[in-house]
Scaffold this motif. Structure first.
Motif, PDB file in Angstrom:
ATOM      1  N   ALA A   1       0.829  -1.212   0.000  1.00 19.43           N
ATOM      2  CA  ALA A   1       0.000   0.000   0.000  1.00 19.43           C
ATOM      3  C   ALA A   1       0.865   1.264   0.000  1.00 19.43           C
ATOM      4  O   ALA A   1       0.551   2.240  -0.690  1.00 19.43           O
ATOM      5  CB  ALA A   1      -0.929  -0.001   1.207  1.00 19.43           C
TER       6      ALA A   1
ATOM      7  N   CYS B   1       1.234   4.238  -3.074  1.00 22.05           N
ATOM      8  CA  CYS B   1       0.997   5.670  -2.858  1.00 22.05           C
ATOM      9  C   CYS B   1       1.962   6.554  -3.655  1.00 22.05           C
ATOM     10  O   CYS B   1       1.646   7.706  -3.922  1.00 22.05           O
ATOM     11  CB  CYS B   1       1.096   6.009  -1.377  1.00 22.05           C
ATOM     12  SG  CYS B   1      -0.324   5.479  -0.433  1.00 22.05           S
TER      13      CYS B   1
ATOM     14  N   THR C   1       1.071  10.184   2.140  1.00 27.79           N
ATOM     15  CA  THR C   1       0.958   8.988   2.982  1.00 27.79           C
ATOM     16  C   THR C   1       0.641   9.340   4.434  1.00 27.79           C
ATOM     17  O   THR C   1      -0.151   8.653   5.077  1.00 27.79           O
ATOM     18  CB  THR C   1       2.235   8.142   2.924  1.00 27.79           C
ATOM     19  OG1 THR C   1       3.351   8.949   3.266  1.00 27.79           O
ATOM     20  CG2 THR C   1       2.425   7.535   1.556  1.00 27.79           C
TER      21      THR C   1
ATOM     22  N   LEU D   1      -3.034  10.453   4.579  1.00 29.86           N
ATOM     23  CA  LEU D   1      -3.890   9.310   4.286  1.00 29.86           C
ATOM     24  C   LEU D   1      -3.997   8.377   5.490  1.00 29.86           C
ATOM     25  O   LEU D   1      -5.097   7.962   5.877  1.00 29.86           O
ATOM     26  CB  LEU D   1      -3.350   8.544   3.076  1.00 29.86           C
ATOM     27  CG  LEU D   1      -4.113   7.290   2.675  1.00 29.86           C
ATOM     28  CD1 LEU D   1      -5.465   7.651   2.090  1.00 29.86           C
ATOM     29  CD2 LEU D   1      -3.318   6.472   1.681  1.00 29.86           C
TER      30      LEU D   1
ATOM     31  N   SER E   1      -7.472   8.318   7.694  1.00 29.50           N
ATOM     32  CA  SER E   1      -8.137   7.022   7.545  1.00 29.50           C
ATOM     33  C   SER E   1      -8.208   6.270   8.870  1.00 29.50           C
ATOM     34  O   SER E   1      -9.211   5.618   9.164  1.00 29.50           O
ATOM     35  CB  SER E   1      -7.413   6.167   6.508  1.00 29.50           C
ATOM     36  OG  SER E   1      -7.530   6.752   5.238  1.00 29.50           O
TER      37      SER E   1
ATOM     38  N   ILE F   1     -13.710  -0.477   5.754  1.00 27.14           N
ATOM     39  CA  ILE F   1     -12.374  -0.078   5.287  1.00 27.14           C
ATOM     40  C   ILE F   1     -12.479   0.917   4.146  1.00 27.14           C
ATOM     41  O   ILE F   1     -11.782   1.940   4.130  1.00 27.14           O
ATOM     42  CB  ILE F   1     -11.559  -1.323   4.886  1.00 27.14           C
ATOM     43  CG1 ILE F   1     -11.172  -2.108   6.130  1.00 27.14           C
ATOM     44  CG2 ILE F   1     -10.315  -0.935   4.098  1.00 27.14           C
ATOM     45  CD1 ILE F   1     -10.546  -3.441   5.856  1.00 27.14           C
ATOM     46  N   LEU F   2     -13.344   0.662   3.187  1.00 28.20           N
ATOM     47  CA  LEU F   2     -13.495   1.588   2.058  1.00 28.20           C
ATOM     48  C   LEU F   2     -14.072   2.932   2.506  1.00 28.20           C
ATOM     49  O   LEU F   2     -13.661   3.984   2.006  1.00 28.20           O
ATOM     50  CB  LEU F   2     -14.360   0.958   0.969  1.00 28.20           C
ATOM     51  CG  LEU F   2     -13.729  -0.215   0.223  1.00 28.20           C
ATOM     52  CD1 LEU F   2     -14.713  -0.786  -0.780  1.00 28.20           C
ATOM     53  CD2 LEU F   2     -12.444   0.215  -0.451  1.00 28.20           C
TER      54      LEU F   2
ATOM     55  N   SER G   1     -13.618   4.275   5.388  1.00 26.52           N
ATOM     56  CA  SER G   1     -12.594   5.004   6.136  1.00 26.52           C
ATOM     57  C   SER G   1     -11.485   5.513   5.223  1.00 26.52           C
ATOM     58  O   SER G   1     -10.833   6.504   5.546  1.00 26.52           O
ATOM     59  CB  SER G   1     -12.014   4.129   7.243  1.00 26.52           C
ATOM     60  OG  SER G   1     -11.306   3.046   6.696  1.00 26.52           O
ATOM     61  N   LEU G   2     -11.256   4.858   4.097  1.00 29.22           N
ATOM     62  CA  LEU G   2     -10.232   5.328   3.162  1.00 29.22           C
ATOM     63  C   LEU G   2     -10.686   6.548   2.356  1.00 29.22           C
ATOM     64  O   LEU G   2      -9.847   7.333   1.906  1.00 29.22           O
ATOM     65  CB  LEU G   2      -9.826   4.210   2.204  1.00 29.22           C
ATOM     66  CG  LEU G   2      -8.891   3.167   2.759  1.00 29.22           C
ATOM     67  CD1 LEU G   2      -8.673   2.060   1.746  1.00 29.22           C
ATOM     68  CD2 LEU G   2      -7.566   3.779   3.164  1.00 29.22           C
TER      69      LEU G   2
ATOM     70  N   GLY H   1      -9.725   9.887   3.998  1.00 33.55           N
ATOM     71  CA  GLY H   1      -8.266   9.946   4.014  1.00 33.55           C
ATOM     72  C   GLY H   1      -7.707  10.276   2.647  1.00 33.55           C
ATOM     73  O   GLY H   1      -6.787  11.089   2.510  1.00 33.55           O
ATOM     74  N   PHE H   2      -8.255   9.640   1.618  1.00 36.20           N
ATOM     75  CA  PHE H   2      -7.799   9.931   0.261  1.00 36.20           C
ATOM     76  C   PHE H   2      -8.161  11.355  -0.150  1.00 36.20           C
ATOM     77  O   PHE H   2      -7.362  12.039  -0.803  1.00 36.20           O
ATOM     78  CB  PHE H   2      -8.393   8.927  -0.734  1.00 36.20           C
ATOM     79  CG  PHE H   2      -7.882   9.104  -2.121  1.00 36.20           C
ATOM     80  CD1 PHE H   2      -6.635   8.629  -2.471  1.00 36.20           C
ATOM     81  CD2 PHE H   2      -8.640   9.751  -3.084  1.00 36.20           C
ATOM     82  CE1 PHE H   2      -6.143   8.788  -3.748  1.00 36.20           C
ATOM     83  CE2 PHE H   2      -8.167   9.923  -4.359  1.00 36.20           C
ATOM     84  CZ  PHE H   2      -6.915   9.440  -4.696  1.00 36.20           C
TER      85      PHE H   2
END
Length: 106
Positions: A18, A22, A44, A47, A51, A81-82, A84-85, A88-89
């Protein structure tokens, strides 16, 4: 002997993969005045921080709203998970796309 996720080699492999993924994302999104390494480190860092905070909040909310058995399903875990990402993204994208200004302190 512990059996936590951080002790498993698969978790370390996914984390390193991961972080490697990035680099091209940060380079594609960075502002032209921002150095490549600075863009990667900013991307990073933000993110991971945003996240992780979103993941913690979503887990706390889901554990109070849903039944305890609902958190064990794979689909539910992937959805958290998606979800929470996403913030962050968005935050990481915003920080590397904005122009960096260097101002002298007054």
């Amino acid at each position: 002997m512990t059996n936590t996720l951080s002790d498993q080699p698969t978790a370390w492999f996914i984390a390193i993969l991961a972080l490697a993924a990035c680099w091209p994302i940060a380079q594609a999104l960075r502002h032209e005045k921002l150095h490549p390494l600075a863009a990667y480190l900013l991307f990073t860092s933000l993110l991971v921080l945003v996240s992780a905070a979103a993941f913690w909040i979503l887990i706390r909310v889901a554990s109070t709203v849903f039944a305890p058995g609902a958190l064990d399903r794979t689909g539910f875990a992937v959805a958290i998970i998606l979800l929470s990402l996403a913030p962050g993204f968005a935050a990481a994208r915003w920080i590397v796309r904005r122009p960096q200004w260097r101002r002298m302190p007054k």
